[in-house]
Design a protein around this motif. Structure first.
Motif, PDB file in Angstrom:
ATOM      1  N   GLY A 132      -8.078   6.430   1.674  1.00  0.00           N
ATOM      2  CA  GLY A 132      -6.908   6.284   0.808  1.00  0.00           C
ATOM      3  C   GLY A 132      -6.708   4.863   0.317  1.00  0.00           C
ATOM      4  N   ILE A 164      -3.429  11.283  -2.825  1.00  0.00           N
ATOM      5  CA  ILE A 164      -4.082  10.182  -2.117  1.00  0.00           C
ATOM      6  C   ILE A 164      -4.488  10.688  -0.739  1.00  0.00           C
ATOM      7  CG2 ILE A 164      -3.830   7.829  -1.227  1.00  0.00           C
ATOM      8  CD1 ILE A 164      -3.607   7.999  -4.299  1.00  0.00           C
ATOM      9  N   GLU A 221       1.829   9.307  -5.702  1.00  0.00           N
ATOM     10  CA  GLU A 221       2.072  10.704  -5.325  1.00  0.00           C
ATOM     11  C   GLU A 221       3.247  11.285  -6.106  1.00  0.00           C
ATOM     12  OE1 GLU A 221       2.214  10.647  -1.021  1.00  0.00           O
ATOM     13  OE2 GLU A 221       0.034  10.966  -0.908  1.00  0.00           O
ATOM     14  N   VAL A 279       1.146   4.192  -2.744  1.00  0.00           N
ATOM     15  CA  VAL A 279       0.850   5.597  -2.426  1.00  0.00           C
ATOM     16  C   VAL A 279       2.018   6.483  -2.839  1.00  0.00           C
ATOM     17  CG1 VAL A 279       0.545   7.258  -0.533  1.00  0.00           C
ATOM     18  CG2 VAL A 279      -0.782   5.138  -0.554  1.00  0.00           C
ATOM     19  N   VAL A 281      -6.415   4.175  -3.720  1.00  0.00           N
ATOM     20  CA  VAL A 281      -5.257   3.586  -4.395  1.00  0.00           C
ATOM     21  C   VAL A 281      -5.717   2.450  -5.299  1.00  0.00           C
ATOM     22  CG1 VAL A 281      -3.145   2.227  -4.046  1.00  0.00           C
ATOM     23  CG2 VAL A 281      -3.544   4.285  -2.687  1.00  0.00           C
ATOM     24  N   TYR A 283       0.828  -1.210   0.000  1.00  0.00           N
ATOM     25  CA  TYR A 283       0.000   0.000   0.000  1.00  0.00           C
ATOM     26  C   TYR A 283       0.863   1.261   0.000  1.00  0.00           C
ATOM     27  CZ  TYR A 283      -2.947   3.736   1.787  1.00  0.00           C
ATOM     28  OH  TYR A 283      -3.578   4.941   1.970  1.00  0.00           O
ATOM     29  N   ASN A 284       1.833   1.317   0.889  1.00  0.00           N
ATOM     30  CA  ASN A 284       2.643   2.537   1.005  1.00  0.00           C
ATOM     31  C   ASN A 284       3.553   2.760  -0.203  1.00  0.00           C
ATOM     32  OD1 ASN A 284       1.883   3.883   3.483  1.00  0.00           O
ATOM     33  ND2 ASN A 284       2.589   2.036   4.509  1.00  0.00           N
TER      34      ASN A 284
END
Length: 147
Positions: free
Chosen positions: A55, A49, A43, A39, A59, A35-36
């Motif tokens: 969020g 996001i 970005e 993101v 995504v 996920y990160n």
């Protein structure tokens, strides 16, 4: 912090001798790594996001509406990881999250998500992906131009 560090931890926890808390934590960390990274990548492409709970779905929707077949599949994989993370963290009677084979597979899926997002979003189709996501973002926000 580098999001891939979560994946490294997930890999260690998934391949150590089995313990329910470690296996559940491996799922959670694997999801948050995927996920990160997603993101961060989006970005860096200029896509905003939400920092809140929405969020997660954002995504998945952006990747799923990227007009890129690989990212559309990755969107689905990220959804599966998210569901597994919720089960690992909140559904303590769901023993699938304590099965070492399942956990190792989920950690492998997280790595696939990361690798695919990074490859697709930095490759030759990057600009087409950005355009498709931006159009979807405008439609989602109600700011799309009628043409």
């Amino acid at each position: 912090m580098e999001p891939k560090k979560f994946l490294e931890l997930a890999q260690v926890l998934a391949f150590e001798p089995s313990h329910p808390a470690k296996l559940r934590t491996a799922i959670s960390r694997a999801y948050y790594a995927a996920y990160n990274v997603s993101v961060e990548t989006l970005e860096n492409m200029g896509v905003q996001i939400s920092k809140g709970p929405s969020g997660h779905g954002q995504v998945q929707r952006f990747l799923g509406n990227s007009k890129n077949q690989e990212l559309e599949q990755i969107s689905s994989d990220l959804g599966t990881l998210h569901s597994s993370r919720l089960a690992a963290d909140y559904r303590l009677t769901d023993l699938r999250t304590e099965n070492p084979t399942n956990v190792k597979a989920l950690v492998g899926h997280a790595k696939k998500v990361i690798d695919t997002v990074e490859r697709c979003c930095t490759g030759p189709n990057k600009h087409a992906i950005i355009t498709a996501i931006k159009i979807h973002e405008q439609v989602e926000n109600g700011t799309a131009h009628k043409g």
